[in-house]
Motif scaffolding. Sequence first.
Motif, mmCIF file in Angstrom:
data_model
loop_
_atom_site.group_PDB
_atom_site.id
_atom_site.type_symbol
_atom_site.label_atom_id
_atom_site.label_comp_id
_atom_site.label_asym_id
_atom_site.label_seq_id
_atom_site.Cartn_x
_atom_site.Cartn_y
_atom_site.Cartn_z
ATOM 1 N N THR A 219 1.096 3.886 -2.915
ATOM 2 C CA THR A 219 0.668 5.197 -3.107
ATOM 3 C C THR A 219 2.040 6.087 -3.544
ATOM 4 O O THR A 219 1.228 7.009 -3.992
ATOM 5 C CB THR A 219 0.045 5.104 -1.611
ATOM 6 O OG1 THR A 219 -0.639 4.559 -1.265
ATOM 7 C CG2 THR A 219 -0.376 6.490 -1.058
ATOM 8 N N ALA B 18 1.117 8.989 -5.932
ATOM 9 C CA ALA B 18 0.838 9.459 -6.017
ATOM 10 C C ALA B 18 2.186 10.859 -6.874
ATOM 11 O O ALA B 18 2.707 11.914 -7.225
ATOM 12 C CB ALA B 18 1.205 10.284 -4.583
ATOM 13 N N GLN C 22 -5.416 7.723 0.835
ATOM 14 C CA GLN C 22 -4.497 8.258 0.898
ATOM 15 C C GLN C 22 -3.225 8.903 0.089
ATOM 16 O O GLN C 22 -2.755 9.662 -0.012
ATOM 17 C CB GLN C 22 -2.922 7.209 1.821
ATOM 18 C CG GLN C 22 -3.253 6.799 2.921
ATOM 19 C CD GLN C 22 -3.771 7.079 4.102
ATOM 20 O OE1 GLN C 22 -3.015 7.744 4.316
ATOM 21 N NE2 GLN C 22 -4.104 6.912 5.273
ATOM 22 N N LEU C 23 -4.059 8.463 -1.087
ATOM 23 C CA LEU C 23 -3.841 9.466 -2.481
ATOM 24 C C LEU C 23 -4.043 10.582 -2.348
ATOM 25 O O LEU C 23 -2.838 11.208 -2.925
ATOM 26 C CB LEU C 23 -4.014 8.502 -3.769
ATOM 27 C CG LEU C 23 -3.087 8.643 -4.821
ATOM 28 C CD1 LEU C 23 -2.212 8.344 -4.737
ATOM 29 C CD2 LEU C 23 -4.313 8.324 -6.099
ATOM 30 N N ASN D 145 -7.053 2.014 1.140
ATOM 31 C CA ASN D 145 -5.637 2.162 1.695
ATOM 32 C C ASN D 145 -5.120 3.594 0.956
ATOM 33 O O ASN D 145 -4.905 4.930 1.098
ATOM 34 C CB ASN D 145 -4.331 1.610 2.782
ATOM 35 C CG ASN D 145 -5.039 1.019 4.074
ATOM 36 O OD1 ASN D 145 -4.925 1.702 4.698
ATOM 37 N ND2 ASN D 145 -5.226 0.062 4.216
ATOM 38 N N ILE D 146 -4.551 3.131 0.160
ATOM 39 C CA ILE D 146 -4.622 3.498 -1.146
ATOM 40 C C ILE D 146 -5.583 5.076 -2.207
ATOM 41 O O ILE D 146 -4.567 6.080 -1.786
ATOM 42 C CB ILE D 146 -4.083 2.274 -2.573
ATOM 43 C CG1 ILE D 146 -3.417 1.412 -2.547
ATOM 44 C CG2 ILE D 146 -3.214 3.506 -4.526
ATOM 45 C CD1 ILE D 146 -3.136 0.659 -3.776
ATOM 46 N N GLU E 298 2.818 7.162 6.237
ATOM 47 C CA GLU E 298 2.212 6.506 5.728
ATOM 48 C C GLU E 298 1.735 5.196 6.020
ATOM 49 O O GLU E 298 0.986 4.242 6.544
ATOM 50 C CB GLU E 298 2.193 6.257 4.108
ATOM 51 C CG GLU E 298 1.664 7.432 3.424
ATOM 52 C CD GLU E 298 0.377 7.725 3.208
ATOM 53 O OE1 GLU E 298 -0.517 7.047 3.969
ATOM 54 O OE2 GLU E 298 0.169 9.224 3.877
ATOM 55 N N ALA F 132 0.827 -1.189 -0.195
ATOM 56 C CA ALA F 132 0.097 -0.029 0.355
ATOM 57 C C ALA F 132 1.198 0.913 0.079
ATOM 58 O O ALA F 132 0.677 2.252 -0.964
ATOM 59 C CB ALA F 132 -0.873 0.040 1.418
ATOM 60 N N CYS G 274 -0.943 12.314 -0.586
ATOM 61 C CA CYS G 274 0.613 11.720 -1.249
ATOM 62 C C CYS G 274 0.391 12.909 -1.694
ATOM 63 O O CYS G 274 1.812 13.919 -2.601
ATOM 64 C CB CYS G 274 0.721 10.683 -1.307
ATOM 65 S SG CYS G 274 1.207 9.497 0.508
#
Length: 323
Positions: free
Chosen positions: A121, A125, A196-197, A192-193, A249, A117, A200
């Motif tokens: 990510t 990003a 959180q993308l 999660n990706i 992260e 992940a 980032c």
Amino acid sequence: MTPEPQSSVPAGAPAPSPARPGRERHPRRGRYGARRGRHGTRRGQYGVHLFLAAVSLVFAAPLLLAVHASLRPYEETARHGYLSWPKKLSFAYYHEAYTSSGMGRHFLNTLVIAVPAVVVTLFLAAFVAFAVARLRLRGGLALLMFFTAGNLLPPQVLVTPLYVLFLRIDLPWWMSDSMSLYDSYWAVVVVNIGFQLGFCVFVLAQFMRTLPQDILEAAVVDGAGVWTRFWRITLPLCRPALAALATLEFTWIYNDFLWALVFLSDPDKLPVTSALNNLRGQFFTDHNLLAAGSILVALPTILVFLLLQRHFVAGLTLGAGKG
């Protein structure tokens, strides 16, 4: 006739500038006559250091109390209290917490989820941030706002739609035992990706804007393509920012419990945060044992921070003094 006074300035040297009217600079005073005392400066530094030490102690107090409790038997703390002076210290609770909760298996599950992940990510990003910050892309600002706005949506709102969606997405048997995206590591990694993308992309885009544009212009003159400018020029310069984001992260995904609890039904696939729940009894909970398990769970994140501390601090401070 009165003889003229001889000048002490040698021939050919520039004449000294006349003294300007105004306040004279005192050797112990500042520009406007304010007295600069060494004792006052030192007292101010001591006060700042004392304040920072007090704040650090307040934030570290729960961790220190957990370490203190994890080294003492529960009978002793039940009799004398958690703030009493210990009479016996041992690491027995750490061994019991690791073996009784199956923490080794859950540690492996967490790495299977967190490492892919974090890598995916940051990779995606970096692509989006490079397109927004370094290329003349139409709608780049709107795209950046779109990714940033994704973090404003509460994750609890999407629990039910994602649960229904993952149940309907089929996967081959070699990717998921349940033959669907639900109850697989892929579900937790993907969600999660997605969440959180946006953060980032925002951080990397702002960091890439501080890089000198002359480097990319020189690369274009030398015939470098977009991939070369991204992979060989921009990405190495973003190493401090990538290290700082990787630390954050990994910590956030490592400590996540909501998505794994919702999208994983097999207890053997749950991450390490769920192992703490195995230390809770039905009628009795040994809080000292639970404190030892919490310390064991926190150790990997502390280790990651120590390994990337230099890059993490550089990523936070680099560019702080630029325009």
